[in-house]
Write a protein that holds these residues in place. Structure first.
Motif, PDB file in Angstrom:
ATOM      1  N   ARG A 161       0.830  -1.202   0.000  1.00  0.00           N
ATOM      2  CA  ARG A 161       0.000   0.000   0.000  1.00  0.00           C
ATOM      3  C   ARG A 161       0.862   1.248   0.000  1.00  0.00           C
ATOM      4  O   ARG A 161       1.999   1.239   0.487  1.00  0.00           O
ATOM      5  CB  ARG A 161      -0.919   0.015   1.222  1.00  0.00           C
ATOM      6  N   ASP A 162       0.322   2.324  -0.530  1.00  0.00           N
ATOM      7  CA  ASP A 162       1.005   3.619  -0.494  1.00  0.00           C
ATOM      8  C   ASP A 162       0.720   4.239   0.872  1.00  0.00           C
ATOM      9  O   ASP A 162      -0.229   5.004   1.045  1.00  0.00           O
ATOM     10  CB  ASP A 162       0.493   4.517  -1.619  1.00  0.00           C
ATOM     11  N   GLY A 163       1.559   3.889   1.843  1.00  0.00           N
ATOM     12  CA  GLY A 163       1.320   4.310   3.217  1.00  0.00           C
ATOM     13  C   GLY A 163       1.302   5.812   3.396  1.00  0.00           C
ATOM     14  O   GLY A 163       0.462   6.353   4.124  1.00  0.00           O
ATOM     15  N   ALA A 164       2.223   6.508   2.720  1.00  0.00           N
ATOM     16  CA  ALA A 164       2.285   7.964   2.859  1.00  0.00           C
ATOM     17  C   ALA A 164       1.010   8.613   2.339  1.00  0.00           C
ATOM     18  O   ALA A 164       0.453   9.527   2.965  1.00  0.00           O
ATOM     19  CB  ALA A 164       3.506   8.517   2.138  1.00  0.00           C
ATOM     20  N   ALA A 165       0.526   8.144   1.200  1.00  0.00           N
ATOM     21  CA  ALA A 165      -0.692   8.716   0.628  1.00  0.00           C
ATOM     22  C   ALA A 165      -1.898   8.427   1.520  1.00  0.00           C
ATOM     23  O   ALA A 165      -2.750   9.299   1.740  1.00  0.00           O
ATOM     24  CB  ALA A 165      -0.933   8.167  -0.777  1.00  0.00           C
ATOM     25  N   GLU A 166      -1.966   7.208   2.040  1.00  0.00           N
ATOM     26  CA  GLU A 166      -3.111   6.821   2.870  1.00  0.00           C
ATOM     27  C   GLU A 166      -3.129   7.634   4.176  1.00  0.00           C
ATOM     28  O   GLU A 166      -4.168   8.146   4.588  1.00  0.00           O
ATOM     29  CB  GLU A 166      -3.057   5.329   3.172  1.00  0.00           C
ATOM     30  N   ILE A 167      -1.975   7.768   4.796  1.00  0.00           N
ATOM     31  CA  ILE A 167      -1.909   8.529   6.047  1.00  0.00           C
ATOM     32  C   ILE A 167      -2.076  10.017   5.780  1.00  0.00           C
ATOM     33  O   ILE A 167      -2.665  10.744   6.587  1.00  0.00           O
ATOM     34  CB  ILE A 167      -0.588   8.218   6.781  1.00  0.00           C
ATOM     35  N   GLY A 168      -1.597  10.476   4.628  1.00  0.00           N
ATOM     36  CA  GLY A 168      -1.817  11.870   4.251  1.00  0.00           C
ATOM     37  C   GLY A 168      -3.295  12.187   4.110  1.00  0.00           C
ATOM     38  O   GLY A 168      -3.752  13.278   4.489  1.00  0.00           O
ATOM     39  N   ARG A 169      -4.069  11.234   3.590  1.00  0.00           N
ATOM     40  CA  ARG A 169      -5.526  11.430   3.496  1.00  0.00           C
ATOM     41  C   ARG A 169      -6.140  11.535   4.888  1.00  0.00           C
ATOM     42  O   ARG A 169      -7.057  12.329   5.121  1.00  0.00           O
ATOM     43  CB  ARG A 169      -6.170  10.273   2.724  1.00  0.00           C
ATOM     44  N   MET A 170      -5.637  10.726   5.823  1.00  0.00           N
ATOM     45  CA  MET A 170      -6.133  10.805   7.199  1.00  0.00           C
ATOM     46  C   MET A 170      -5.892  12.200   7.776  1.00  0.00           C
ATOM     47  O   MET A 170      -6.770  12.778   8.427  1.00  0.00           O
ATOM     48  CB  MET A 170      -5.436   9.764   8.076  1.00  0.00           C
ATOM     49  N   ALA A 171      -4.690  12.736   7.528  1.00  0.00           N
ATOM     50  CA  ALA A 171      -4.353  14.059   8.043  1.00  0.00           C
ATOM     51  C   ALA A 171      -5.201  15.146   7.403  1.00  0.00           C
ATOM     52  O   ALA A 171      -5.486  16.179   8.025  1.00  0.00           O
ATOM     53  CB  ALA A 171      -2.868  14.343   7.830  1.00  0.00           C
ATOM     54  N   SER A 172      -5.604  14.923   6.147  1.00  0.00           N
ATOM     55  CA  SER A 172      -6.481  15.891   5.476  1.00  0.00           C
ATOM     56  C   SER A 172      -7.902  15.810   6.017  1.00  0.00           C
ATOM     57  O   SER A 172      -8.590  16.819   6.161  1.00  0.00           O
ATOM     58  CB  SER A 172      -6.490  15.633   3.963  1.00  0.00           C
ATOM     59  N   MET A 173      -8.350  14.599   6.320  1.00  0.00           N
ATOM     60  CA  MET A 173      -9.691  14.398   6.855  1.00  0.00           C
ATOM     61  C   MET A 173      -9.833  14.984   8.258  1.00  0.00           C
ATOM     62  O   MET A 173     -10.878  15.552   8.604  1.00  0.00           O
ATOM     63  CB  MET A 173     -10.012  12.896   6.905  1.00  0.00           C
ATOM     64  N   ILE A 174      -8.789  14.823   9.055  1.00  0.00           N
ATOM     65  CA  ILE A 174      -8.819  15.274  10.453  1.00  0.00           C
ATOM     66  C   ILE A 174      -7.618  16.191  10.667  1.00  0.00           C
ATOM     67  O   ILE A 174      -6.502  15.718  10.906  1.00  0.00           O
ATOM     68  CB  ILE A 174      -8.746  14.091  11.426  1.00  0.00           C
ATOM     69  N   PRO A 175      -7.785  17.503  10.559  1.00  0.00           N
ATOM     70  CA  PRO A 175      -6.656  18.423  10.730  1.00  0.00           C
ATOM     71  C   PRO A 175      -5.907  18.152  12.037  1.00  0.00           C
ATOM     72  O   PRO A 175      -6.519  17.998  13.097  1.00  0.00           O
ATOM     73  CB  PRO A 175      -7.330  19.799  10.736  1.00  0.00           C
ATOM     74  N   GLN A 176      -4.607  18.114  11.928  1.00  0.00           N
ATOM     75  CA  GLN A 176      -3.776  17.757  13.078  1.00  0.00           C
ATOM     76  C   GLN A 176      -3.397  18.987  13.903  1.00  0.00           C
ATOM     77  O   GLN A 176      -2.223  19.321  14.073  1.00  0.00           O
ATOM     78  CB  GLN A 176      -2.547  16.988  12.587  1.00  0.00           C
ATOM     79  N   ASP A 177      -4.438  19.646  14.424  1.00  0.00           N
ATOM     80  CA  ASP A 177      -4.217  20.846  15.231  1.00  0.00           C
ATOM     81  C   ASP A 177      -4.680  20.665  16.669  1.00  0.00           C
ATOM     82  O   ASP A 177      -4.737  21.616  17.439  1.00  0.00           O
ATOM     83  CB  ASP A 177      -4.923  22.046  14.600  1.00  0.00           C
ATOM     84  N   GLY A 178      -5.002  19.429  17.039  1.00  0.00           N
ATOM     85  CA  GLY A 178      -5.373  19.144  18.415  1.00  0.00           C
ATOM     86  C   GLY A 178      -6.850  19.230  18.708  1.00  0.00           C
ATOM     87  O   GLY A 178      -7.284  18.910  19.819  1.00  0.00           O
ATOM     88  N   ARG A 179      -7.658  19.621  17.721  1.00  0.00           N
ATOM     89  CA  ARG A 179      -9.096  19.735  17.978  1.00  0.00           C
ATOM     90  C   ARG A 179      -9.831  18.415  17.787  1.00  0.00           C
ATOM     91  O   ARG A 179     -10.991  18.291  18.177  1.00  0.00           O
ATOM     92  CB  ARG A 179      -9.708  20.793  17.058  1.00  0.00           C
ATOM     93  N   GLY A 180      -9.167  17.430  17.203  1.00  0.00           N
ATOM     94  CA  GLY A 180      -9.755  16.109  16.995  1.00  0.00           C
ATOM     95  C   GLY A 180      -8.692  15.057  17.245  1.00  0.00           C
ATOM     96  O   GLY A 180      -7.601  15.356  17.750  1.00  0.00           O
ATOM     97  N   PRO A 181      -8.980  13.796  16.897  1.00  0.00           N
ATOM     98  CA  PRO A 181      -7.989  12.742  17.094  1.00  0.00           C
ATOM     99  C   PRO A 181      -6.678  13.059  16.373  1.00  0.00           C
ATOM    100  O   PRO A 181      -6.676  13.566  15.248  1.00  0.00           O
ATOM    101  CB  PRO A 181      -8.667  11.506  16.491  1.00  0.00           C
ATOM    102  N   LEU A 182      -5.591  12.750  17.035  1.00  0.00           N
ATOM    103  CA  LEU A 182      -4.264  12.935  16.446  1.00  0.00           C
ATOM    104  C   LEU A 182      -3.769  11.611  15.883  1.00  0.00           C
ATOM    105  O   LEU A 182      -3.951  10.551  16.504  1.00  0.00           O
ATOM    106  CB  LEU A 182      -3.278  13.443  17.491  1.00  0.00           C
ATOM    107  N   ILE A 183      -3.165  11.678  14.716  1.00  0.00           N
ATOM    108  CA  ILE A 183      -2.511  10.501  14.153  1.00  0.00           C
ATOM    109  C   ILE A 183      -1.232  10.246  14.935  1.00  0.00           C
ATOM    110  O   ILE A 183      -0.374  11.119  15.059  1.00  0.00           O
ATOM    111  CB  ILE A 183      -2.175  10.714  12.671  1.00  0.00           C
TER     112      ILE A 183
END
Length: 236
Positions: A161-183
């Motif tokens: 799997r393209d791990g970077a692309a898949e995890i990048g989509r997660m970061a786009s879905m849930i902004p990593q600013d502390g207001r929601g779940p953190l990856i």
């Protein structure tokens, strides 16, 4: 509580801004982890059943691992539940909670696991949703309001799997600013993979002690330090 622990406890994210990078140590071996805890670089410790077994530990040792890993309480420590059914998982999660009251519970992203999450939240127990492999599973983490979700980066790559692309989509879905779940990226095998993950928006990683050491490795850094030391010795 240490200055770092107090800072992270009191940290209030700025909406739209990513949080500072945070590093966990992924190991249950005290002798491997404690040197990194003393540096102040590492903000917590993650374990799983495999890591406990490799360290020669049993469930009864969870309390001791939590004691040295958490320090004065400023660091986060994670233990994974087990069981074939939701009831078994919940019972074992509460067993962990009794041994390590301040620990986060790692819950696999399965229908049984999801059933357990709300019950743990009702007990005031923080949850890390683990064994994440697909961007769509980030929707589950967000809907449940867990603290972290842990995609397994190197295992994704090994599965083709393209791990970077898949995890990048997660970061786009849930902004990593502390207001929601953190990856909280797991299964990271090198400093190079750390950079790949940071490039796609990950802010929290759990790293084996050898990979933490790899972050420091660079021939030019080593040469510069050696040259400075030689020059100051000459000046003395």
């Amino acid at each position: 509580m240490s200055d770092q622990g107090e800072m992270m406890q009191n940290f209030q994210p700025t909406p739209g801004c990513p949080i500072p990078v945070r590093i966990f140590a992924d190991s249950a071996v005290r002798e491997e982890v404690e040197p990194w805890l003393r540096t102040g670089l590492v903000c917590g410790v993650t374990t799983n059943p495999t890591l406990l077994r490799r360290a020669g530990l049993q469930v009864s040792d969870i309390a001791e691992v939590a004691r040295w890993a958490a320090g004065d309480g400023e660091r986060e420590v994670c233990f994974q539940l087990w069981g074939d059914t939701a009831e078994q998982q919940y019972s074992n999660a509460m067993r962990i909670h009794e041994l390590a009251p301040g620990a986060l519970i790692k819950v696999p992203v399965t229908p049984a696991g999801v059933t357990v999450v709300s019950r743990l939240h009702a007990q005031g127990v923080q949850v890390l949703l683990t064994a994440v492999y697909a961007a769509k599973q980030a929707a589950i983490a967000s809907a449940l309001g867990v603290r972290y979700l842990a995609p397994y980066y190197n295992r994704m790559l090994a599965a083709g799997r393209d791990g970077a692309a898949e995890i990048g989509r997660m970061a786009s879905m849930i902004p990593q600013d502390g207001r929601g779940p953190l990856i909280l990226a797991a299964s990271v095998k090198s400093g190079r993979q750390v950079v790949e993950l940071l490039d796609v928006g990950v802010r929290v990683l759990t790293l084996p002690p050898a990979v933490i050491a790899d972050l420091f490795t660079d021939q030019l850094t080593d040469k510069a330090v050696a040259d400075f030391e030689a020059d100051i010795q000459a000046a003395l």
